[in-house]
Design a protein around this motif. Structure first.
Motif, short mmCIF file in Angstrom:
data_model
loop_
_atom_site.label_atom_id
_atom_site.label_comp_id
_atom_site.label_asym_id
_atom_site.label_seq_id
_atom_site.Cartn_x
_atom_site.Cartn_y
_atom_site.Cartn_z
N GLY B 391 -55.43 7.99 -38.86
CA GLY B 391 -56.31 6.87 -39.18
C GLY B 391 -55.71 6.09 -40.32
O GLY B 391 -54.60 6.38 -40.77
N CYS B 392 -56.46 5.10 -40.83
CA CYS B 392 -55.97 4.32 -41.97
C CYS B 392 -55.57 5.23 -43.12
O CYS B 392 -54.62 4.97 -43.84
CB CYS B 392 -57.05 3.37 -42.49
SG CYS B 392 -57.34 1.95 -41.45
N TYR B 393 -56.34 6.31 -43.27
CA TYR B 393 -56.15 7.19 -44.43
C TYR B 393 -54.85 7.98 -44.39
O TYR B 393 -54.52 8.66 -45.36
CB TYR B 393 -57.36 8.12 -44.58
CG TYR B 393 -57.78 8.79 -43.28
CD1 TYR B 393 -58.58 8.11 -42.37
CD2 TYR B 393 -57.34 10.05 -42.96
CE1 TYR B 393 -58.93 8.69 -41.17
CE2 TYR B 393 -57.69 10.63 -41.76
CZ TYR B 393 -58.49 9.95 -40.87
OH TYR B 393 -58.84 10.52 -39.68
N THR B 394 -54.10 7.91 -43.28
CA THR B 394 -52.76 8.49 -43.29
C THR B 394 -51.92 7.78 -44.36
O THR B 394 -50.99 8.34 -44.93
CB THR B 394 -52.08 8.36 -41.91
OG1 THR B 394 -53.02 8.72 -40.90
CG2 THR B 394 -50.86 9.24 -41.79
N LEU B 395 -52.31 6.51 -44.64
CA LEU B 395 -51.59 5.72 -45.64
C LEU B 395 -51.82 6.24 -47.06
O LEU B 395 -51.17 5.78 -47.99
CB LEU B 395 -52.01 4.24 -45.56
CG LEU B 395 -51.72 3.55 -44.22
CD1 LEU B 395 -52.30 2.15 -44.21
CD2 LEU B 395 -50.22 3.50 -43.96
N GLY B 396 -52.72 7.21 -47.20
CA GLY B 396 -52.90 7.87 -48.50
C GLY B 396 -51.66 8.65 -48.91
O GLY B 396 -51.57 9.18 -50.01
N ASN B 397 -50.67 8.73 -47.98
CA ASN B 397 -49.42 9.44 -48.32
C ASN B 397 -48.55 8.63 -49.25
O ASN B 397 -47.69 9.16 -49.94
CB ASN B 397 -48.64 9.79 -47.05
CG ASN B 397 -47.95 8.57 -46.44
OD1 ASN B 397 -48.50 7.45 -46.47
ND2 ASN B 397 -46.76 8.74 -45.91
N ALA B 398 -48.77 7.29 -49.29
CA ALA B 398 -47.87 6.42 -50.05
C ALA B 398 -48.03 6.64 -51.55
O ALA B 398 -49.08 7.08 -52.01
CB ALA B 398 -48.17 4.96 -49.70
N VAL B 560 -52.23 -0.24 -62.42
CA VAL B 560 -51.19 -0.46 -61.41
C VAL B 560 -50.61 0.87 -60.95
O VAL B 560 -50.52 1.15 -59.76
CB VAL B 560 -50.06 -1.36 -62.00
CG1 VAL B 560 -48.88 -1.43 -61.06
CG2 VAL B 560 -50.60 -2.75 -62.30
N LYS B 561 -50.25 1.72 -61.92
CA LYS B 561 -49.49 2.93 -61.60
C LYS B 561 -50.32 4.02 -60.95
O LYS B 561 -49.80 4.82 -60.18
CB LYS B 561 -48.85 3.48 -62.87
CG LYS B 561 -47.67 2.63 -63.33
CD LYS B 561 -47.04 3.26 -64.56
CE LYS B 561 -45.96 2.35 -65.14
NZ LYS B 561 -45.75 2.67 -66.56
N LEU B 562 -51.61 4.08 -61.26
CA LEU B 562 -52.42 5.16 -60.70
C LEU B 562 -52.94 4.83 -59.30
O LEU B 562 -53.10 5.71 -58.47
CB LEU B 562 -53.63 5.45 -61.61
CG LEU B 562 -53.31 6.05 -62.98
CD1 LEU B 562 -54.60 6.25 -63.76
CD2 LEU B 562 -52.58 7.38 -62.83
N LEU B 563 -53.24 3.54 -59.07
CA LEU B 563 -53.98 3.20 -57.86
C LEU B 563 -53.13 2.56 -56.75
O LEU B 563 -53.42 2.73 -55.58
CB LEU B 563 -55.15 2.27 -58.21
CG LEU B 563 -56.13 2.81 -59.25
CD1 LEU B 563 -57.19 1.78 -59.56
CD2 LEU B 563 -56.76 4.12 -58.76
N GLY B 564 -52.13 1.79 -57.13
CA GLY B 564 -51.31 1.11 -56.11
C GLY B 564 -52.13 0.18 -55.25
O GLY B 564 -51.94 0.08 -54.04
N CYS B 565 -53.05 -0.53 -55.89
CA CYS B 565 -53.91 -1.46 -55.14
C CYS B 565 -53.20 -2.81 -54.99
O CYS B 565 -52.72 -3.36 -55.98
CB CYS B 565 -55.24 -1.64 -55.88
SG CYS B 565 -56.30 -2.88 -55.14
N PRO B 566 -53.13 -3.35 -53.77
CA PRO B 566 -52.45 -4.65 -53.61
C PRO B 566 -53.16 -5.78 -54.34
O PRO B 566 -52.58 -6.85 -54.53
CB PRO B 566 -52.44 -4.89 -52.09
CG PRO B 566 -53.32 -3.85 -51.49
CD PRO B 566 -53.62 -2.79 -52.50
#
Lengths: 192, 607
Positions: B391-398, B560-566
């Protein structure tokens, strides 16, 4: 002969609608049309492209490198990424506003798009730079970018349509409250 | 007939409806999803449409409909067929009354899948006829033929477009509504000797299937579904299929070459006679395929069986790459090499500046980011394993979250965590699963974990939709594809019902509460669950964007460093909120140590 069009940018910039309007204009004129675009996983923040072909003798929506008549790029680095598809002396319409990917933010990259624009200026092509951010401000909507880019592309004379024809299909496609803004955007920068 | 500009998947749906479709069921999966969505959109009320809970359920619904004389279509992506394979293998023996087409979209590349499996190979394995369209127009026409063959031969058939056909658009010739076929299902007619599978029936059916497939091979050879184009009297030729056929024709036209091309539209049963006719008199034939070398093996077999000396080139001989997609350019190159033709000159400009990479990331404001961050914060310094899912949450690997240690297939995370826990008892085991995937295939996993006394925390990332594939409803949303509002199936009740004693629900955007919840729940023994409930950021109206107070910000860059939010970018060396992306979720304001990020909406500082 077919006109080969490549639209590229970053997810969320309105590339899919741009592609749909060109296709709809082709249908109105009775011209065969094919397109292909990135869908799915890379929707948001990813590189997005749309291949579009209008005319006779089409076999598939995609074409090989060196065959696009026009590259409509919503972002400088995306223009450079897709540049190999442009034919020699082809037309590029590029938005000068760079979008920094989150990975670049994390790595402390200083990507601003300037180096991309400098590179494009050195290429054998007809280059039109659009300050999309300024244009959107003048029109009064950040959502106007795609129609600004499309208007410029049509006025370059490479697409087999007039701005008026695109405007007609736009009116049939977008919600009534957005027609005026999109008309303004399509005609942005028209000096005539 | 009239012309319309349609996406391949929409054309397939329109073709199926024109063929008198009565029932369509499926499970979302790229690149197949829009087929069922289009059916629902154009449904005049005469069609039954459902998103099933998974592909197995979808196939069984379709089978029941087809037993009753309905024309049924079942839609899924290639890995979905693995889930549906149990009923499929048996249904091949039982057969159907009404036409039944199983639409399975393959994904060469793969672009958004776990595997590069080939449904043509599955067709061979399950002994079911298979149709492989090469363009949007052909997809529209061919799906109607697929229904005809299915009904005529009383067998389900496979229809397998690939991504570039599914997601390609073209102006296509379609039927007017008055040209549509209409099918009135008779209803189920009781006949245990026909509908109840037993070894004796299977033995008989197996014999009949093999006989039918031999016959179909002959019929397909003559059907026009495997046509030859170009001047056929040459010593060389190309055999291809699907979108690679379109690439081949495009390449030949660019190269200005005429070469005979056999297009295999029915890879199974393989059209032997059509192949023999094409191969006769040819010295060399190039097979241009994606995924498995199905045609190449078929042709090599035909050469042996009929004593032909034609050399067959393709994936098995290293002429075509074993993995990945073909492109117009790659096909042009192999054809030029094969036919000793000159490639058009391409410019070789100077090396461009380094391009920024844009990998897919969790959206700005995505609640999954908050959920992963809460678990990461709670488990800091403790040995833990995080089993992810599809699902989308596979992207939690980044990076910087880096919160997915395993990902295998739909629903697998629960029992992988169970297995790891058995052999790594000091590790705190978590499995993360989305709400749609939970209903699709993690409930049985939860039962297994509870029954077998696992020690793990099951984390449900409940954003109340199937986000990755474009927001389809599921049992937890209370909406159906027929437009009905129905009772939602409650995830907490399901978990309690299968014996999970502790089930806590928390808003992940309330960071403090979420972290405390994770610490408390994960410390318990046995199987326990946390439901992180917050709607998909794409579906809600965004709040006012966050604002960074420049006087308070000390540029520590934690946000920036903890969350990686665009939604947070660097501008002139300092964090900056990108207003067009920020949804005002408030997570960043909760990680800022200097209280420099102000947000109107969302949950600020855990209050």
């Amino acid at each position: 002969m077919a006109t080969n069009i490549l639209i590229c940018g970053v997810g969320g910039q309105g590339i899919v609608l741009t592609s749909k309007l060109i296709a709809a204009a082709a249908m109105e004129s009775g011209m065969p049309v094919m397109s292909a675009e990135t869908i799915g996983m890379a929707q948001k923040g990813g590189s997005v492209f749309s291949f579009l072909r209008v005319g006779e003798g089409l076999h598939c929506p995609m074409f090989a490198q060196g065959q696009a008549d026009i590259l409509i790029a919503f972002e400088p680095a995306e223009a450079v990424r897709m540049l190999p598809y442009l034919k020699k002396g082809g037309r590029i319409i590029v938005n000068t506003h760079a979008i920094m990917p989150v990975t670049a933010t994390l790595q402390g990259s200083d990507y601003t798009g300037t180096e991309m624009l400098e590179y494009l200026k050195k290429q054998e092509c007809e280059l039109t730079l659009i300050d999309g951010t300024k244009a959107c401000e003048e029109i009064g909507s950040p959502r106007a970018l795609n129609m600004i880019m499309l208007g410029q592309a049509v006025r370059s004379g490479v697409l087999p349509f007039t701005v008026g024809e695109i405007e007609e299909v736009m009116k049939k496609t977008v919600k009534p409250q957005f027609v005026e803004m999109n008309s303004k955007a399509l005609n942005y920068g028209d000096t005539k | 007939m009239h012309k319309e500009f349609l996406m391949g998947n929409a054309a397939i749906a329109r073709g199926a409806v024109a063929a008198g479709l009565n029932c369509v069921s499926g499970y979302p999966g790229t690149p197949s999803t829009e087929v069922l969505e289009t059916c629902a959109k154009i449904n005049d009320g005469s069609l039954y449409v459902e998103w099933s809970v998974n592909e197995k359920a979808a196939l069984e619904v379709g089978a029941g409909a087809a037993y009753s004389g309905a024309r049924a279509m079942v839609t899924m992506k290639q890995v979905g067929l693995n889930v549906a394979s149990d009923p499929l293998m048996s249904l091949a023996y039982i057969g159907v009354k009404g036409g039944m087409v199983i639409l399975v979209a393959d994904d060469p590349g793969p672009i958004s899948s776990q595997t590069e499996q080939d449904t043509r190979t599955f067709a061979m394995y399950s002994k079911l006829p298979c149709f492989d369209p090469s363009s949007v127009q052909e997809a529209y026409d061919m799906i109607q033929k697929a229904f005809e063959y299915s009904e005529k031969y009383h067998t389900p058939v496979l229809f397998r477009p690939t991504t570039r056909v599914c997601h390609g658009y073209a102006s296509v010739e379609v039927k007017d509504e008055n040209e549509y076929s209409v099918n009135k299902p008779e209803g189920f007619v009781r006949d245990p000797s026909k509908w109840v599978i037993f070894p004796r029936l299977s033995f008989r059916a197996h014999t009949e299937i093999e006989k039918r497939n031999t016959e179909l091979s002959e019929i397909f050879s003559e059907s026009g579904l495997n046509p030859v184009s170009g001047e056929n009297g040459q010593m060389i030729g190309v055999v291809t299929h699907g979108i690679s056929y379109a690439y081949t024709m495009e390449a030949l036209s660019t190269l200005g070459a005429d070469m005979p091309v056999l297009k295999v539209g029915t890879p199974f049963p393989f059209p032997e006679q059509a192949a023999v006719g094409f191969l006769k008199g040819k010295q060399e034939v190039l097979c241009i395929e994606e995924l498995d070398p199905v045609i190449e093996r078929g042709l090599t077999f035909v050469c042996g069986k009929y004593g032909l000396s034609t050399k067959i080139y393709g994936k098995l001989t290293g002429h075509i790459p074993a993995a990945g997609e073909n492109t117009v350019a790659s096909v042009m190159k192999v054809i030029a090499d094969f036919g000793k033709l000159a490639l058009p000159e391409t410019a070789s400009p100077e090396t461009p500046p380094a391009l920024p990479v844009r990998p897919p990331v969790l959206c700005a404001g995505c609640p999954h980011r908050a959920s992963f961050f809460a678990v990461k914060t709670a488990m800091q310094g403790q040995k833990s394993v995080f089993c992810g899912d599809i699902g989308c949450y596979t992207l939690g690997n980044a990076m910087p979250l880096d919160m997915v240690d395993t990902c295998l297939c739909m629903g697998a995370g629960v029992n992988i965590a169970q297995g790891i826990g058995r052999f790594d008892p000091d590790t705190t085991c978590f499995s993360f699963v989305g709400d749609s995937t939970f209903f699709a295939s993690a409930i049985t996993g939860a039962v297994n974990a509870v029954y077998n006394q696992a020690d793990m925390t099951l984390v449900i990332l409940d954003n109340s939709t199937t986000a990755m594939t474009g927001h389809q409803p599921h049992p937890g949303t209370g909406k159906t594809m027929m437009g009905d509002i129905v009772e939602k199936i409650d995830i907490t009740a399901v978990l309690k019902g299968v014996g999970v004693k502790t089930v806590e629900t928390v808003d992940p955007l309330n960071l403090k509460a979420a972290v405390e919840c994770v610490k408390r729940v994960s410390a318990e023994k046995g199987v326990k669950a946390i439901i992180f409930k917050s709607p998909c950021a794409v579906l809600i109206k965004p709040e006012k964007p966050a604002h960074i107070d420049e006087d308070k910000c000390r540029n520590c860059k934690r946000c920036v460093k903890l969350l990686g939010c665009p939604g947070i970018v660097m501008k002139d060396g300092r964090p900056f909120i990108e207003n067009s992306l920020c949804t005002g979720c408030g997570l960043c304001s909760q990680v800022c140590p200097f209280d420099a990020i102000d947000v109107k909406g969302g949950v600020k500082n855990g209050n």
